[in-house]
Scaffold this active site. Structure first.
Site, PDB file in Angstrom:
ATOM      1  N   HIS A 216      34.402  37.278  44.515  1.00  0.00           N
ATOM      2  CA  HIS A 216      34.548  38.258  43.434  1.00  0.00           C
ATOM      3  C   HIS A 216      33.219  38.743  42.870  1.00  0.00           C
ATOM      4  O   HIS A 216      33.191  39.630  42.031  1.00  0.00           O
ATOM      5  CB  HIS A 216      35.375  37.678  42.289  1.00  0.00           C
TER       6      HIS A 216
HETATM    7  C1  UD1 Z   1      33.955  37.044  35.334  1.00  0.00           C
HETATM    8  C2  UD1 Z   1      32.590  36.427  35.057  1.00  0.00           C
HETATM    9  C3  UD1 Z   1      32.158  35.588  36.251  1.00  0.00           C
HETATM   10  C4  UD1 Z   1      33.243  34.572  36.612  1.00  0.00           C
HETATM   11  C5  UD1 Z   1      34.546  35.334  36.854  1.00  0.00           C
HETATM   12  C6  UD1 Z   1      35.681  34.382  37.209  1.00  0.00           C
HETATM   13  C7  UD1 Z   1      31.098  37.785  33.648  1.00  0.00           C
HETATM   14  C8  UD1 Z   1      29.888  38.640  33.649  1.00  0.00           C
HETATM   15  N1  UD1 Z   1      31.564  37.454  34.843  1.00  0.00           N
HETATM   16  O1  UD1 Z   1      33.779  37.957  36.415  1.00  0.00           O
HETATM   17  O2  UD1 Z   1      30.986  34.883  35.931  1.00  0.00           O
HETATM   18  O3  UD1 Z   1      32.857  33.888  37.791  1.00  0.00           O
HETATM   19  O4  UD1 Z   1      34.886  36.051  35.670  1.00  0.00           O
HETATM   20  O5  UD1 Z   1      36.831  35.083  37.531  1.00  0.00           O
HETATM   21  O6  UD1 Z   1      31.581  37.449  32.588  1.00  0.00           O
HETATM   22  N2  UD1 Z   1      40.318  42.154  35.906  1.00  0.00           N
HETATM   23  C9  UD1 Z   1      41.685  42.265  35.913  1.00  0.00           C
HETATM   24  N3  UD1 Z   1      42.402  41.337  35.237  1.00  0.00           N
HETATM   25  C10 UD1 Z   1      41.822  40.319  34.555  1.00  0.00           C
HETATM   26  C11 UD1 Z   1      40.424  40.231  34.544  1.00  0.00           C
HETATM   27  C12 UD1 Z   1      39.685  41.154  35.227  1.00  0.00           C
HETATM   28  O7  UD1 Z   1      42.250  43.151  36.521  1.00  0.00           O
HETATM   29  O8  UD1 Z   1      42.556  39.501  33.975  1.00  0.00           O
HETATM   30  C13 UD1 Z   1      39.516  43.142  36.662  1.00  0.00           C
HETATM   31  C14 UD1 Z   1      39.153  44.338  35.837  1.00  0.00           C
HETATM   32  O9  UD1 Z   1      39.216  45.435  36.677  1.00  0.00           O
HETATM   33  C15 UD1 Z   1      37.714  44.098  35.469  1.00  0.00           C
HETATM   34  C16 UD1 Z   1      37.204  43.319  36.658  1.00  0.00           C
HETATM   35  O10 UD1 Z   1      38.327  42.553  37.109  1.00  0.00           O
HETATM   36  O11 UD1 Z   1      37.036  45.280  35.249  1.00  0.00           O
HETATM   37  C17 UD1 Z   1      36.063  42.415  36.315  1.00  0.00           C
HETATM   38  O12 UD1 Z   1      36.436  41.491  35.291  1.00  0.00           O
HETATM   39  P1  UD1 Z   1      35.332  40.795  34.359  1.00  0.00           P
HETATM   40  O13 UD1 Z   1      35.936  39.822  33.449  1.00  0.00           O
HETATM   41  O14 UD1 Z   1      34.480  41.826  33.745  1.00  0.00           O
HETATM   42  O15 UD1 Z   1      34.410  40.050  35.376  1.00  0.00           O
HETATM   43  P2  UD1 Z   1      34.790  39.151  36.634  1.00  0.00           P
HETATM   44  O16 UD1 Z   1      34.369  39.889  37.827  1.00  0.00           O
HETATM   45  O17 UD1 Z   1      36.182  38.621  36.565  1.00  0.00           O
END
Ligand code: UD1
Length: 379
Positions: A216
């Site tokens: 991811h």
């Molecule tokens: C985040 C953490 C990362 C961790 C990961 C575990 C940061 C900078 N990154 O990354 O360190 O390893 O979580 O999973 O905080 N999304 C959904 N549903 C959700 C959550 C996210 O659809 O419940 C999608 C959204 O499109 C979002 C993207 O995933 O824009 C990224 O989510 P985000 O929480 O910003 O970062 P992660 O890539 O999950």
């Protein structure tokens, strides 16, 4: 003399890996009801049921007292929104300590709020460094450590990293790994899971060899050419061995945006898994391919070979004492490393990293009590 007032601790969770760590802390503090009063704040950084709710249930965590509902956004938007909403919670609840874990945006946002209004912050999993400022998590780690009052570390090198950055040694405590606390507590529950059978991996009580994949990181999934390289390695691997890939929502979005010609071959894409099902697969996998931080540690503890598709790791003990190897996101390199790892017969178990013994949260409880007594005495 011990104070009779409860120590008011406010825990912050936001993203999936946080839940696993805070579960251990809340569990240890719940066993000391006469000492701690706990509040759980969920920022809402991860909001999908499969990324959040299922973890609360399986990790036996209480429903959050406060939900900030920030959702997705750019780093600036997400961080700013968490700060704005978290500030009023802290002013209202007046905690003695705010506990933040790991390196996600929620960690930094909440630590920064506390530093600005003079509330003490304890950072669990402090001092890990990849020395790669291109990773959003590295920025979160460095800045959170700079503004925290108590630095609770999970591996020995973390102390050196913190001292080098000018953090006074009296703020640093080597306590071990809280994620391993949760793993050791819940590992026995994985025996009762049907996930291996459901995926056709359990045939006549024999586990078919399989590779488990999670990806991811922005550096692997946001650039289509890199994602294609990794997909092509998985597709080639899946010709010879079952490859199971529970897909993070971020990665699913990126796959959806790619050219249809990109093929993952026979790789089995499945929904993101809950904690127990993932652990049930992880402990039985012949090989794990990942870019996660926590999974490098879990595989080290479980003695499962792991390939980390990254140029560096902030968790070097997984390489020196574990089964972890770094590999570039280049199809041929991933394939060669995977074949090498799979050919090896079971490697002799190495020594487990120091203080990864299931009791890290208890040590944190002790440190917080001592700190509180010292503060009360100085009042
Ligand atoms: C985040 C953490 C990362 C961790 C990961 C575990 C940061 C900078 N990154 O990354 O360190 O390893 O979580 O999973 O905080 N999304 C959904 N549903 C959700 C959550 C996210 O659809 O419940 C999608 C959204 O499109 C979002 C993207 O995933 O824009 C990224 O989510 P985000 O929480 O910003 O970062 P992660 O890539 O999950």
């Amino acid at each position: 003399m011990m104070s009779s007032r409860l120590i008011n601790v406010l825990h912050v969770v936001g993203a999936r890996p946080n839940f696993v760590k805070v579960a251990a802390l809340m569990h240890a503090m719940a066993a000391k009801k006469k000492v701690f009063q706990q509040t759980l704040v969920h920022t809402g950084q991860h909001y999908d049921p499969l990324m959040s709710d299922i973890f609360f249930h399986q990790l036996e965590m209480p429903v959050p007292d406060i939900y900030l509902d920030v959702g997705s956004g750019t780093h600036a938007v997400q961080t700013a929104l968490i700060m704005q909403r978290f500030e009023s919670v802290v002013l209202d609840r007046k905690p003695d300590w705010v506990v933040v874990v790991g390196d996600v945006n929620s960690t930094l946002a909440c630590a920064l709020v506390c530093a600005k209004i003079g509330v003490r912050v304890a950072h669990v999993e402090a001092g890990l460094r990849s020395f790669d400022r291109g990773m959003p998590e590295e920025i979160n780690r460095v800045l959170t450590d700079q503004v925290s009052d108590l630095l609770l570390t999970s591996e020995e090198i973390a102390q050196e990293n913190l001292l080098r950055e000018g953090i006074p040694s009296q703020k640093i405590h080597f306590v071990g790994n809280v994620m391993i606390d949760t793993l050791t507590r819940l590992l026995p529950l994985t025996d009762g899971r049907s996930v291996l059978r459901d995926l056709g991996l359990d045939v006549d009580k024999q586990v078919k060899p399989f590779v488990l994949v999670t990806l991811h990181r922005p550096s692997n999934v946001d650039d289509p050419s890199v994602l294609l390289e990794i997909a092509s390695a998985l597709s080639a691997l899946a010709k010879n061995i079952t490859v199971i890939f529970p897909v993070h929502p971020r990665t699913r979005e990126r796959f959806a945006g790619l050219d249809q010609s990109m093929s993952l071959g026979q790789t089995q894409l499945i929904e993101a898994l809950g904690y127990l099902d993932f652990l049930a697969l992880e402990r039985q996998a012949a090989l794990v391919v990942t870019d996660s931080g926590g999974i490098q540690e879990e595989t080290t503890f479980l003695g499962v070979p792991c390939l980390t598709v990254r140029p560096n790791t902030e968790r070097p003990v997984t390489i020196s004492q574990g089964t972890n190897r770094l590999v570039e996101p280049i199809a041929e390199k991933i394939l060669a490393a995977a074949h090498l790892a799979l050919e090896k017969t079971k490697t002799t178990p190495r020594q487990k990293p120091s203080l990864w013994d299931g009791h890290a949260a208890k040590r944190i409880v002790d440190v917080l009590r001592q700190e509180n007594e010292a503060a009360e005495a100085g009042r």
